[in-house]
Scaffold this motif. Structure first.
Motif, PDB file in Angstrom:
ATOM      1  N   LEU A 178       0.852  -1.196   0.000  1.00  0.00           N
ATOM      2  CA  LEU A 178       0.000   0.000   0.000  1.00  0.00           C
ATOM      3  C   LEU A 178       0.884   1.242   0.000  1.00  0.00           C
ATOM      4  N   GLY A 179       0.606   2.179  -0.898  1.00  0.00           N
ATOM      5  CA  GLY A 179       1.449   3.379  -0.960  1.00  0.00           C
ATOM      6  C   GLY A 179       2.852   3.009  -1.394  1.00  0.00           C
ATOM      7  N   GLY A 180       3.843   3.655  -0.835  1.00  0.00           N
ATOM      8  CA  GLY A 180       5.231   3.376  -1.215  1.00  0.00           C
ATOM      9  C   GLY A 180       6.115   4.511  -0.747  1.00  0.00           C
TER      10      GLY A 180
ATOM     11  N   VAL B 344       2.940   9.290 -10.040  1.00  0.00           N
ATOM     12  CA  VAL B 344       3.859   9.757  -9.013  1.00  0.00           C
ATOM     13  C   VAL B 344       4.917   8.665  -8.833  1.00  0.00           C
ATOM     14  N   VAL B 345       6.175   9.074  -8.836  1.00  0.00           N
ATOM     15  CA  VAL B 345       7.275   8.116  -8.657  1.00  0.00           C
ATOM     16  C   VAL B 345       8.139   8.613  -7.491  1.00  0.00           C
ATOM     17  N   GLY B 413       6.370   3.510  -8.817  1.00  0.00           N
ATOM     18  CA  GLY B 413       5.461   4.644  -8.801  1.00  0.00           C
ATOM     19  C   GLY B 413       4.020   4.177  -8.722  1.00  0.00           C
ATOM     20  N   LEU B 414       3.098   5.130  -8.695  1.00  0.00           N
ATOM     21  CA  LEU B 414       1.675   4.802  -8.661  1.00  0.00           C
ATOM     22  C   LEU B 414       0.938   5.540  -9.776  1.00  0.00           C
ATOM     23  N   VAL B 415      -0.254   5.055 -10.101  1.00  0.00           N
ATOM     24  CA  VAL B 415      -1.000   5.555 -11.254  1.00  0.00           C
ATOM     25  C   VAL B 415      -1.327   7.048 -11.149  1.00  0.00           C
TER      26      VAL B 415
END
Lengths: 461, 461
Positions: A178-180, B344-345, B413-415
């Motif tokens: 979850l998240g990062g 977002v990375v 990263g996330l979408v």
């Protein structure tokens, strides 16, 4: 509920040494520091990694065996007590600091790392993990599970604000990330934020990515004596309104300081007054910090402070903050048994709430001691059993709690600021939130844990 | 799905004037700023208070009619498009600032208040609402629903960090109060934090209590030209590592600046370079701020900056930040159609991601423009249709998106960093999160909305 076949499976998974049953389990695992509830687990599993936990959960889910994760057991509401027996996962061995990433200012840790270890580690790198709950031997997993607050919340916020990512094991054994390390995230429902503060009922935290800040170069504390507590606490909203930003604003009373002196065998640096505010300030230069505390010192004196002591030597700092750090243990040591109310109220209602607890003290002829975070409205009010018999104690405690939580509600406060609901405070949560709110929480619980095997009978169950 | 009987009921509830159907509904309500999807609502309700919304929801819940709340419609992923028609709630009239509480540093607002109005209001009281998304005409309800980030996230975090309390209406019409003015909260699952970023799919926000900070007394910006974008962006992790804390670190490229100049009809203050970092700093004194930016200026020069311009006059500030503020509109105006990737990375992966988008630009022979938040790893990458025909455009766009989101995943990263998932980005979210994660989200959705009437087909549905 746990049978021999289950034990056999766990031993095949973890080896003989890490599966404890019956008398092999230390009694400590049956309770936390205060919750007033206790129950032994049927089996204690000394888990060491995510994969093991995932396998245990898959098995438990299939068989319908209750599972409770446990860190240091420093909780105060019975959240880590295995109400239905079953399996307890001892997370203490998962205590490695995995990575410090200085380019992203994150620290990746296993859940069993202690709060004090995190502080020490990051400060050696000139970095800062702001959440600062009093109990430094709590695990970070436990801190995240109660969304622990601590003293620096006035300026820096609470644990949730410093959790960037989590690895968790769901009740069915699936592992989710979850998240990062990312700073922003609008990628679907924030399950991470829901796990923070869920007291081990929705998923088991197996890894956390924490946000760090640069370490402030300069910190200073002010110890401000007042003639009485009401005058002290009434000063706080004026400090907030002045737009100064202290790191912490704690309040303390003579009686609690005396207990701490006795408990520590050390004198508090001042004994001129009945009540004190203890404030701290941080910043990157002496001038920064001086500007801030100068303004606040002036406000305090205008509002009737007897003096303002600058606590800037290491020795003085230690004396004052050690006393503050020992309050819970000191109050506990001064009586036979105690229970606690951890309400949070809007900051300008703290004085009114404390005045009310004093009235209750007189009305019920019982010792009530309080200290806490005047700067963020989170109070720790302790009701002491002393020499009451069990029945008197239970009756008085119930009446007093009822009165306190109802007062807090009237002030738009909430049941818990930082210690959580666990098992012990459910009644008051249910009473404040009402049926619709609790039923929504139950639905959320079911979304994660349809068989209700993970830490059952807690929070909303 | 909405029939005459329904319309009659809504008119009895709201009066004739506030219930619009068919041609009475402006076409604007069928789409947002970019999502590439559009659909008209069957009925538009101009709601004015919580009670009305509660009644509408009770009715819709009983009848199973889809409902979508809408603020200013400035979204970029189609989150406010009524995919199944049904009811649209126009929240724009609920636009009152209800209370400024200076003792608790909170602002209570209705959801339709615009971001620009909040900034103006609190700054007049020497206070500060830190979240600073580029689109100032967005409503605060919309900002909370996407957990909007903005430029100041580097230092101050995102919208969620400034939401202390919410009043919401559940899909079944029940009204809940979540959180409050309190600074800490460990009182059960944090439903408030789950609502933040849920894009209007779990509950309708009818009131918000926002956390404020004292207004920093001094702000300054640095405009730093670099020979190329890679050199510029590669400098950012070094700034973060240096423990300076800028308020914002934006990157900008010559091409985008040219578009902004054309769009605004105003010259950018510098044209010496192909790429720039724009940094801002705030603090309470000139010396504070100078110390911070002095260190950063030195780092930039060491890393190959061509110069460092201090942007301290109002005129210069306006020129630079207005250009930055106009980037989205300017890029949009420069082409026939565009779509956006808002990944977002981790902050130290931005340079690698941008390099990759440049490769894609060449490979697919298409214009790609990007700008964004180098300091927090949140990128805004625009793919421009220009004179491609519809089929070419759709094919290329799909290939490019696939490549970009897959690259982002590879970099952990996330979408979406701040624009959300809505309808348009579901595919990429599903692909990254996998079945178990999405099914948990669906379960959460069901916990709130068992009949799936609230903003259906969005986020995880």
């Amino acid at each position: 509920m746990v049978n021999l076949e289950d034990i056999k499976y766990f031993k095949s998974l973890l080896g003989e040494d890490r599966v404890l049953t019956g008398d092999e389990i230390n009694e400590d695992f049956s309770h936390d520091e205060l919750g007033g509830v206790s129950k032994m687990p049927e089996v204690l599993l000394e888990v060491q990694n995510t994969e093991e936990i995932s396998k245990v959960m898959k098995y438990a889910y299939e068989k319908g065996i209750p599972v409770v994760p446990r860190g240091s057991g420093t909780g105060l509401v019975g959240a880590s007590v295995p109400m239905l027996g079953g399996i307890m996962l001892n997370m203490s061995s998962m205590n490695k600091i995995l990575e410090l990433d200085e380019e992203n200012l994150t620290l990746t840790v296993e859940p069993g790392v202690l709060l004090m270890e995190i502080g020490k580690f990051v400060e050696a790198h000139d970095l800062f993990y702001p959440p600062d709950p009093g109990e430094k031997s709590a695990t970070i997993g436990g801190n995240i599970s109660t969304n622990a607050g601590g003293m620096r919340a006035v300026k820096y916020g609470v644990t949730r604000d410093y959790v960037r990512g989590l690895e968790v094991v769901l009740p069915n054994g699936e592992v989710l990330n979850l998240g990062g390390k990312v700073v922003k995230n609008s990628s679907g429902y924030s399950i991470k934020d829901l796990i923070c503060g869920s007291e081990g009922t929705l998923a088991i935290i197996t890894k956390a990515i924490l946000k760090l800040l640069p370490l402030p170069k300069k910190t200073i504390s002010l110890l401000v004596p007042f003639k009485d507590l009401d005058t002290a606490i009434s000063t706080v909203p004026k400090i907030i309104k002045s737009k100064a930003i202290p790191t912490a604003i704690e309040f303390m009373q003579r009686e609690v300081i005396l207990s701490a002196e006795e408990y520590l065998g050390k004198k508090f640096p001042d004994n001129s007054a009945d009540a004190y505010l203890l404030l701290s300030f941080d910043g990157n230069s002496k001038e920064d910090v001086e500007k801030d505390y100068g303004k606040v010192a002036e406000i305090c004196l205008n509002e009737g402070a007897l003096d303002v002591y600058i606590v800037d030597t290491d020795e003085r700092k230690e004396a004052v903050w050690n006393a503050r750090g020992a309050f819970l243990e000191a109050v506990k040591a001064s009586t036979t048994e105690m229970d606690e109310c951890d309400v949070v109220v809007p900051r300008n209602k703290v004085a009114e709430f404390i005045k009310y607890t004093n009235e209750l003290q007189n009305k019920f002829n019982i010792r009530i001691r309080s200290f806490g975070h005047a700067g963020d409205g989170n109070l720790h009010v302790y009701i002491l059993k002393d020499d009451l018999n069990k029945e008197e104690w239970n009756n008085k405690l119930e009446e007093i709690f009822k009165s306190m939580y109802s007062k807090s509600m009237g002030l738009n406060g909430l049941v818990s600021g930082e210690h959580g609901i666990g098992f012990a405070k459910k009644k008051y949560l249910f009473n404040q939130y009402g049926e619709e709110y609790i039923s929504l929480m139950k639905n959320i619980k079911k979304a994660f844990d349809p068989k209700n095997i993970l830490n059952p009978q807690k929070v909303c169950e």
